[in-house]
Motif scaffolding. Structure first.
Motif, PDB file in Angstrom:
ATOM      1  N   GLN A   1       0.637  -1.232   0.172  1.00 40.19           N
ATOM      2  CA  GLN A   1       0.178   0.012   0.028  1.00 40.19           C
ATOM      3  C   GLN A   1       1.003   1.145   0.125  1.00 40.19           C
ATOM      4  OE1 GLN A   1      -3.627  -0.176   0.942  1.00 40.19           O
ATOM      5  NE2 GLN A   1      -3.274  -2.026   0.009  1.00 40.19           N
ATOM      6  N   VAL A   2       0.583   2.124  -0.970  1.00 43.34           N
ATOM      7  CA  VAL A   2       1.278   3.533  -0.864  1.00 43.34           C
ATOM      8  C   VAL A   2       0.284   4.414  -0.776  1.00 43.34           C
ATOM      9  CG1 VAL A   2       2.815   4.860  -2.282  1.00 43.34           C
ATOM     10  CG2 VAL A   2       3.205   2.617  -2.295  1.00 43.34           C
ATOM     11  N   SER A   3       0.523   5.273   0.397  1.00 47.92           N
ATOM     12  CA  SER A   3      -0.481   6.456   0.579  1.00 47.92           C
ATOM     13  C   SER A   3       0.337   7.729   0.235  1.00 47.92           C
ATOM     14  CB  SER A   3      -1.165   6.405   1.810  1.00 47.92           C
ATOM     15  OG  SER A   3      -0.256   6.402   2.941  1.00 47.92           O
ATOM     16  N   ALA A   4      -0.114   8.625  -0.286  1.00 47.41           N
ATOM     17  CA  ALA A   4       0.784   9.910  -0.615  1.00 47.41           C
ATOM     18  C   ALA A   4      -0.070  11.033   0.240  1.00 47.41           C
ATOM     19  CB  ALA A   4       0.744  10.222  -2.036  1.00 47.41           C
ATOM     20  N   LEU A   5       0.618  11.995   0.944  1.00 45.58           N
ATOM     21  CA  LEU A   5       0.088  13.082   1.512  1.00 45.58           C
ATOM     22  C   LEU A   5       0.512  14.222   1.164  1.00 45.58           C
ATOM     23  CD1 LEU A   5       0.400  11.876   5.273  1.00 45.58           C
ATOM     24  CD2 LEU A   5      -1.683  11.983   4.228  1.00 45.58           C
ATOM     25  N   CYS A   6      -0.279  15.577   1.049  1.00 41.33           N
ATOM     26  CA  CYS A   6       0.223  16.716   0.560  1.00 41.33           C
ATOM     27  C   CYS A   6      -0.255  17.689   1.455  1.00 41.33           C
ATOM     28  CB  CYS A   6      -0.004  16.810  -0.921  1.00 41.33           C
ATOM     29  SG  CYS A   6       0.467  18.436  -1.324  1.00 41.33           S
ATOM     30  N   VAL A   7       0.475  18.665   2.281  1.00 39.21           N
ATOM     31  CA  VAL A   7      -0.057  19.638   2.567  1.00 39.21           C
ATOM     32  C   VAL A   7       0.016  20.887   1.603  1.00 39.21           C
ATOM     33  CG1 VAL A   7       0.438  21.519   4.416  1.00 39.21           C
ATOM     34  CG2 VAL A   7       1.043  19.107   4.629  1.00 39.21           C
ATOM     35  N   GLY A   8      -1.250  21.479   1.355  1.00 37.39           N
ATOM     36  CA  GLY A   8      -1.489  22.361   0.319  1.00 37.39           C
ATOM     37  C   GLY A   8      -2.441  22.856   0.061  1.00 37.39           C
ATOM     38  N   PRO A   9      -2.814  24.057  -0.905  1.00 37.21           N
ATOM     39  CA  PRO A   9      -4.152  24.297  -1.269  1.00 37.21           C
ATOM     40  C   PRO A   9      -4.790  23.597  -2.170  1.00 37.21           C
ATOM     41  CG  PRO A   9      -2.357  25.675  -2.356  1.00 37.21           C
ATOM     42  CD  PRO A   9      -1.560  24.569  -1.256  1.00 37.21           C
ATOM     43  N   PRO A  10      -5.985  23.820  -2.445  1.00 41.69           N
ATOM     44  CA  PRO A  10      -6.688  22.928  -3.471  1.00 41.69           C
ATOM     45  C   PRO A  10      -5.946  22.525  -4.785  1.00 41.69           C
ATOM     46  CG  PRO A  10      -8.299  24.469  -2.653  1.00 41.69           C
ATOM     47  CD  PRO A  10      -6.938  25.012  -2.108  1.00 41.69           C
ATOM     48  N   ALA A  11      -5.192  23.685  -5.289  1.00 43.30           N
ATOM     49  CA  ALA A  11      -4.482  23.448  -6.447  1.00 43.30           C
ATOM     50  C   ALA A  11      -3.580  22.548  -6.252  1.00 43.30           C
ATOM     51  CB  ALA A  11      -3.816  24.728  -7.098  1.00 43.30           C
TER      52      ALA A  11
END
Ligand SMILES: Cc1cc2nc3c(=O)[nH]c(=O)nc-3n(C[C@H](O)[C@H](O)[C@H](O)COP(=O)(O)OP(=O)(O)OC[C@H]3O[C@@H](n4cnc5c(N)ncnc54)[C@H](O)[C@@H]3O)c2cc1C
Lengths: 94, 286, 478
Positions: free
Chosen positions: B54-64
């Motif tokens: 399983q690979v999950s990706a996280l990103c802190v950021g605005p809708p774009a």
């Protein structure tokens, strides 16, 4: 500055360079060509004639316009395709 | 194997343009990407997890920033999540990003391994991975240049200064921050790309993460003034008039820069080799 | 049709019949080429009612029309976003057409300026003579034309197709069409598991038209049929633009330059005002660039330094450089426009109108895109995707004046690219004008002797002039 050299002008363009070339030039055919239309018509100056009669070609800053293969009168000299999806030139204002 | 990857959306350096007069960045001309270290981390995660992982990706950021998570889905991430804060909070310190990531990770099934890019291509301070490990209370290795899994441990190589490398073994779970040239991201398949385009990207806001604005009150640098860079005045080099003409010419064409002097050895090869070894030993290289 | 001369309508009917009658899709004036291998889609490929290749104006128009009719539409684009690979001047003269599709489209679209002033300038190295047309009637909705920037406009237009229900997929290059028997049934995208099925494939992939060639509907191009345009966007303060070009508000102008602006190369130049930038560029016939060994970006520099252009661009900072090709031969390079399961629209069908003062491709792309979309919708209603059913595309193009415009102006490209029109007449006009305006103490002469003397000095016989005038009349006048 309204007048600027080509290199500086090319820096205003965004390229996402793929590791596989989308245009391949056949050195053997080019060595026999005396017309060398590609050298003059390319808007990004990607075809550079060499002293030994060959042509040096860089695909990295290509506009993907197709002018080179249309101008080329040598059968089989330029193998031309678009870069893979997501790669190549991206205009922001054009 | 469950791996989480932290991705950050950054301006493509090729699209960052500085106004020559005001030194302001032209944000309208910027295009955004996931930095090369982050995409290397994603590619490694996909390889290490294998077809069943399983690979999950996280990103802190605005809708774009959904775009980078879609990209992760397209190449095979099984799950993605974007983390974000209300508009009145502007994220500045890497600690804020790291805290959000830690909270995001703790809300879901805890992964065995977290991979980050060693440095983002905009700020590039390289702090977020270490701070994230601190919040998770996990071990961390930064500047990773090689990874090999060995059961519940990972053998990693880490880049030190001046070309030196360090080999380490870390027990999982751990945070690894990998270098940009470690792996090149694969090209998504057509079904992958279409699936990603159709997916909706889930978002967790501060309250979903059990956090409050006050939790993010880390000391940050604040901008007092912006001064455009002024071209540095260059001292004009004048050659030493007491020297003979050919030396003055040499001085002019080298602009007065003297090279570090080298030492040319002569003699039979064995003797020269000894001298080299002796030289290295004197300076503590061998 | 009433506007069509008898001769032209006859030629049109013949051409249409030839287009429809062509069996293997090889264009008539072409030597037979080896037919590319025809592949079938792999089993399990996802299916759509319509696949549109290319999210330029033609593709987005086609996708919008088909999606509005409730069809399952996939719009494939090779760029990172629609418009990312696209270049035009751009003066867009299809406002009324787009208004039919999206009422008051200009209120929501990223437009630069509405064009109320058009200038046609004849240039020699030192002189320019211009016709300056200005009307406030072009300042009223639906407006006659707008200056636009393609990467922004195309993105917006594709979003309208998405809003209508089309599925837009960027970063997807289509390499070939897929066949079953003699019917196109899908496309292959250059990615793993890249096959897709569709009842109708609409190729809107632009001037290189690789898909039309791949399907055997288009031949290889000659270097004299294609032009290369190189362009710059120059940043300039909004207030300066208004003042310099005598504009009131968000109105703007378009200048086309012909004559020595491209030196001996066959081509021309253009300058359009945007909100806070100028778009300017030169266009050169590829064969002519090669023959005269002229580099396009050097011509662009010469253009910017021309005494009539330099003051207009002064102080502009280059924000972006770009290049793209333009199909120029019009009628003579139209491909076969359809085959079973496939239609071709826009530049991919060479439906770009280029003749001296005209450089219109975007409006024809939208017109043909709409016609293709409507044809696909009708084919779905009847569940008939054969070549016979799709042949009605040609009728739709005629009803939208696309085919007829190209037929009427079929002589224009050759005339416009002739050396006399390219350099000699601008030279003569300029020299004549100079004679008229120069005051040097001598007697004031009348116009005819001035014109005749200019011709004599240029060693052109009045017979040639008469021939060209007739040819021009036939191309543009009647
Ligand atoms: C310098 C210049 C100035 C011009 N000025 C004007 C002007 O002022 N006014 C005007 O009306 N016209 C102008 N034109 C002409 C105009 O640009 C074209 O006629 C118009 O763009 C045609 O639209 P289209 O949708 O058919 O093709 P394009 O706009 O070329 O769109 C084709 C699309 O297909 C995509 N594509 C191509 N191949 C593939 C593939 N294999 N797979 C997936 N996607 C693909 C491309 O990325 C692109 O988005 C100008 C052209 C040039 C070059």
């Amino acid at each position: 500055m309204v007048s600027i050299p080509l290199e500086e002008r090319m820096r205003t363009v965004r390229f996402k360079v793929d590791d596989q070339p989308h245009i391949v030039v056949n050195a053997a055919v080019c060595a026999k060509c005396s017309v060398r239309a590609c050298v003059y018509v390319c808007p990004a100056n990607l075809f550079v004639p060499l002293d030994d009669g060959g042509i040096l070609f860089n695909y990295e800053e290509c506009f993907e316009c197709g002018t080179c293969y249309i101008a080329c009168n040598q059968e089989g000299a330029i193998q031309w395709s678009y870069p893979r999806g997501g790669y190549g030139v991206t205009f922001r204002e054009a | 194997m469950r791996i989480a990857v932290c991705l950050k959306q950054v301006p493509d350096p090729a699209t960052v343009e500085v106004d020559p007069l005001t030194a302001a960045l032209d944000t309208r001309r910027m295009l955004y990407i996931a930095g090369p270290a982050d995409t290397a981390a994603l590619e490694l995660a996909l390889r290490l997890a294998g077809p069943t992982g399983q690979v999950s990706a996280l990103c802190v950021g605005p809708p774009a920033a959904d775009a980078v998570l879609r990209m992760a889905l397209a190449v095979g991430a099984t799950e993605v999540r974007r983390l974000w804060v209300p508009p009145f909070l502007s994220l500045q310190a890497p600690a804020q990003t790291a805290l959000l990531l830690a909270a995001g990770l703790q809300r879901a099934t805890i992964p065995d391994l977290v991979l980050c890019g060693a440095r983002s291509s905009d700020q590039g301070s390289g702090q977020a991975p270490a701070l994230l490990a601190e919040f998770l209370d996990w071990p961390v290795v930064c500047d990773v240049t090689q990874i090999a899994m060995e059961g519940d441990r990972v053998r990693v190589q880490r880049r030190l200064d001046r070309g030196a490398r360090e080999e380490l073994e870390v027990r999982l779970p751990a945070v690894l921050a990998v270098e940009a040239n470690l792996a090149r991201l694969r090209h998504a398949s057509l079904p992958g790309l279409m699936r990603a385009e159709r997916a909706s990207v889930p978002v967790s806001h501060l309250e979903d993460l059990g956090l409050e604005p006050a939790d993010l009150a880390f000391p940050t640098a604040s901008v007092r003034a912006v001064t455009p860079p002024r071209p540095r005045t260059r001292p004009i080099f004048t050659p030493d008039s007491t020297r003979p003409a050919h030396e003055r010419i040499t001085q002019i064409i080298t602009a007065g820069v003297t090279r570090k002097s080298g030492k040319v050895l002569e003699g039979p090869p064995a003797q020269m080799a000894d001298a080299v070894v002796e030289f290295l030993r004197e300076r503590g290289f061998v | 049709m009433a506007l069509l001369s008898k001769e032209a309508s006859l030629a049109l009917v013949q051409q249409v019949h030839r287009l429809i009658g062509m069996k293997n899709g090889v264009a008539p004036h072409d030597a037979p080429r080896p037919r590319p291998q025809r592949n079938a889609p792999r089993p399990g490929a996802e299916r759509f009612d319509v696949i549109v290749v290319g999210a330029g104006p033609a593709g987005s128009a086609a996708a919008l029309v088909a999606a509005r009719a409730g069809l399952k539409v996939l719009l494939l684009e090779r760029g990172e976003y629609p418009g990312a690979k696209n270049v035009s001047g751009a003066a867009f003269y299809g406002s009324a057409i787009l208004h039919d599709l999206i009422p008051n489209w200009w209120e929501q679209a990223p437009v630069e300026r509405y064009l109320t002033r058009r200038v046609l300038a004849f240039m020699t190295a030192e002189t320019s003579v211009a016709i300056d047309f200005r009307t406030t009637r072009f300042a009223e909705p639906p407006y006659n034309g707008f200056s636009i920037l393609r990467p922004k406009f195309d993105r917006w237009f594709a979003d309208q197709a998405v809003a209508a229900g089309a599925f837009l997929l960027n970063a997807a290059v289509v390499d070939e069409v897929l066949w079953e028997d003699d019917q196109v049934v899908g496309v292959r995208v250059r990615r793993d598991e890249g096959d897709l099925r569709a009842d109708v494939v609409i190729a809107c992939d632009g001037a290189n038209s690789f898909l039309a060639k791949n399907a055997g509907l288009q031949r290889e191009f000659h270097a004299h049929e294609m032009s290369l345009g190189v362009k710059e966007v120059l940043a300039l303060d909004e207030a300066i633009i208004r003042e310099r070009f005598h504009l009131h508000d968000n109105d703007g102008l378009a200048i086309e330059y012909i004559g020595a602006i491209t030196e001996e190369v066959s081509g021309g130049g253009f300058l359009y005002t945007n909100r806070d930038s100028l778009s300017l560029g030169v266009i050169g016939q590829i064969s002519s660039l090669a023959e005269h060994k002229r580099r396009p970006y050097e011509l662009l520099e010469t253009f910017k330094r021309h005494p009539a252009v330099a003051p207009l661009v002064r102080g502009g900072r280059v924000r972006e450089y770009s290049a793209h090709i333009i199909p120029e031969a019009g009628w003579n390079m139209l491909p076969k426009l359809y085959t079973g399961g496939m239609l071709v629209a826009g530049d991919a069908a060479a439906l770009c109108f280029v003749a001296g003062l005209y450089l219109e491709g975007i409006n024809y792309a939208i017109q043909s895109g709409i016609a293709a979309g409507e044809t696909a919708v009708a084919a779905h209603q009847e569940r008939d995707f054969s070549a016979r059913s799709l042949a009605r595309y040609v009728e739709r193009l005629r009803a939208r004046h696309v085919i007829t415009d190209f037929a009427n102006y079929r002589h224009a490209p050759a005339l416009v690219n002739s050396p006399r029109l390219q350099n000699l007449y601008p030279e003569i006009i300029a020299a004549g004008a100079e004679q008229v305006f120069r005051v040097n103490g001598g007697p004031k002469r009348k116009l005819l002797p001035i014109a005749l003397e200019a011709l004599r000095r240029a060693q052109v016989s009045p017979v040639h002039v008469l021939q060209d005038a007739l040819q021009a009349g036939r191309s543009f006048g009647w």
